[in-house]
Design a protein around this motif. Structure first.
Motif, PDB file in Angstrom:
ATOM      1  N   PHE A 114      47.808  41.133  42.257  1.00 40.93           N
ATOM      2  CA  PHE A 114      48.165  42.548  42.339  1.00 40.93           C
ATOM      3  C   PHE A 114      47.103  43.231  43.186  1.00 40.93           C
ATOM      4  CE2 PHE A 114      47.568  46.921  41.053  1.00 40.93           C
ATOM      5  CZ  PHE A 114      48.866  47.425  41.007  1.00 40.93           C
ATOM      6  N   ALA A 115      47.512  43.924  44.234  1.00 42.74           N
ATOM      7  CA  ALA A 115      46.568  44.566  45.143  1.00 42.74           C
ATOM      8  C   ALA A 115      46.953  46.014  45.375  1.00 42.74           C
ATOM      9  CB  ALA A 115      46.541  43.826  46.477  1.00 42.74           C
ATOM     10  N   LYS A 116      45.958  46.886  45.359  1.00 45.04           N
ATOM     11  CA  LYS A 116      46.202  48.304  45.634  1.00 45.04           C
ATOM     12  C   LYS A 116      45.047  48.871  46.444  1.00 45.04           C
ATOM     13  CE  LYS A 116      48.521  51.974  45.711  1.00 45.04           C
ATOM     14  NZ  LYS A 116      48.024  52.088  47.088  1.00 45.04           N
ATOM     15  N   THR A 117      45.372  49.310  47.645  1.00 42.15           N
ATOM     16  CA  THR A 117      44.399  49.915  48.543  1.00 42.15           C
ATOM     17  C   THR A 117      44.384  51.426  48.354  1.00 42.15           C
ATOM     18  OG1 THR A 117      44.759  48.165  50.175  1.00 42.15           O
ATOM     19  CG2 THR A 117      43.772  50.204  50.974  1.00 42.15           C
ATOM     20  N   GLY A 118      43.230  52.030  48.580  1.00 40.64           N
ATOM     21  CA  GLY A 118      43.111  53.477  48.555  1.00 40.64           C
ATOM     22  C   GLY A 118      42.402  53.960  49.803  1.00 40.64           C
TER      23      GLY A 118
END
Length: 329
Positions: free
Chosen positions: A254-258
């Motif tokens: 699971f990957a989430k960039t900001g």
């Protein structure tokens, strides 16, 4: 004035190599949590506050569902997205708004062009204008509006930090991160964003990533469903060929960039990595987080390399590949 860690507390996380010459360096902080939540690696100053920007979206989406928003599958996954504005993304956002009995005009995010170049080209050919639906945070905003409808809260003021929904979101962040935010700012989309430490952010995402859909607690069942929905529909969270979607498709992480160089990743076994590039650039964020998970044994080198191949890390000169953006942690 509240602030994040200084340059003197940062460490080198990645370099840009051109023809054997290191021409740029990316410094920042990072932390890795083991499946049991203990810290197994620390770089720089992960105990310093950061504005998580869009890496906070999983927690915001979780809060929307626990506030009453009925979301599942692609709609649940898109509530945590920084999407590229394709027709497929827009259709899901519209469906959330329709369930709430609302329209694009009710979205508090600003109008924007889609990040997807094909979608943007088509809009230009059609002489279309920027749209709130195309803004990469529209899924989050639609979920917020649906939560307000479900709870009987005012929709016009849903972005006010003192609104009941925003107070509930803050409570969820505090509960999962184990921290009280040290500051509140306004994100690029207009929603409140709360400062927590990089370790606190990693802790919150880790707790979501290790939750079970069989948990006796609704919060954890919902968290598990959200992570599963994104892994099942990786196109939702970013877009075809874009970093978060690529990482999820190639590795199952699971990957989430900001914005401003933030990233969080949770491997299937629960190992969690979070990083902040101090210069605000995101170009090395995904490969750094992958390397951290790889070094922790949570991702195989083969899978990490497969993802890196599609992450646009090549440095070019004269149309040829002459170097690479590579992690040094």
């Amino acid at each position: 004035m509240p602030e994040t860690f200084p340059v003197t507390a940062a460490v080198e996380l990645a370099v840009v190599e051109r023809s054997g010459f290191v021409e740029s360096r990316h410094s920042g902080s990072a932390v890795v949590l083991a499946p049991d939540g203990t810290t197994i690696a620390s770089h720089g100053a992960p105990g310093a506050a950061v504005l998580p920007r869009s890496t906070l979206k999983p927690l915001q989406a979780l809060a929307c569902v626990t506030a009453g928003a009925s979301l599942g599958g692609e709609r649940l996954a898109l509530a945590t997205a920084s999407h590229s504005g394709t027709e497929r993304h827009v259709a899901v956002v519209r469906s959330i708004l329709e369930e709430a009995g609302l329209t694009e005009d009710d979205l508090g995010c600003p109008p924007a062009w889609p990040g997807d170049s094909a979608a943007r080209d088509e809009m230009v050919r059609d002489h279309a204008a920027p749209s709130r639906l195309r803004m990469n945070c529209s899924g989050k905003h639609a979920a917020m509006l649906l939560a307000c409808r479900a709870s009987g809260w005012d929709t016009a003021s849903y972005l006010d930090p003192s609104h009941p929904l925003q107070l509930h979101i803050r409570e969820v962040i505090e509960r999962l991160s184990g921290e009280r935010p040290s500051a509140t700012a306004i994100d690029g989309c207009g929603a409140p964003v709360h400062a927590v430490t990089l370790t606190g952010l990693a802790r919150g995402i880790h707790r979501m990533g290790t939750s079970s859909e069989r948990s006796p607690f609704a919060l954890h069942r919902t968290a598990a469903a959200l992570i599963a929905a994104v892994r099942e529909h990786p196109w939702t969270i970013d877009g075809p060929g874009r970093p978060d979607t690529v990482v999820i498709e190639r590795t199952g992480v699971f990957a989430k960039t900001g914005a401003e160089g933030l990233i969080v990743m949770v491997a299937p076994d629960g190992t969690t990595a979070a990083a902040k590039m101090l210069d605000g650039s995101s170009r090395a964020a995904s490969t750094v987080a992958l390397r951290l998970l790889e070094r922790a044994g949570a991702v195989t080198t083969a899978d990490a390399d497969r993802a890196r191949t599609d992450l646009g890390l090549a440095v070019r000169g004269g149309g040829q590949i002459v170097g690479v953006i590579r992690p040094v942690v």
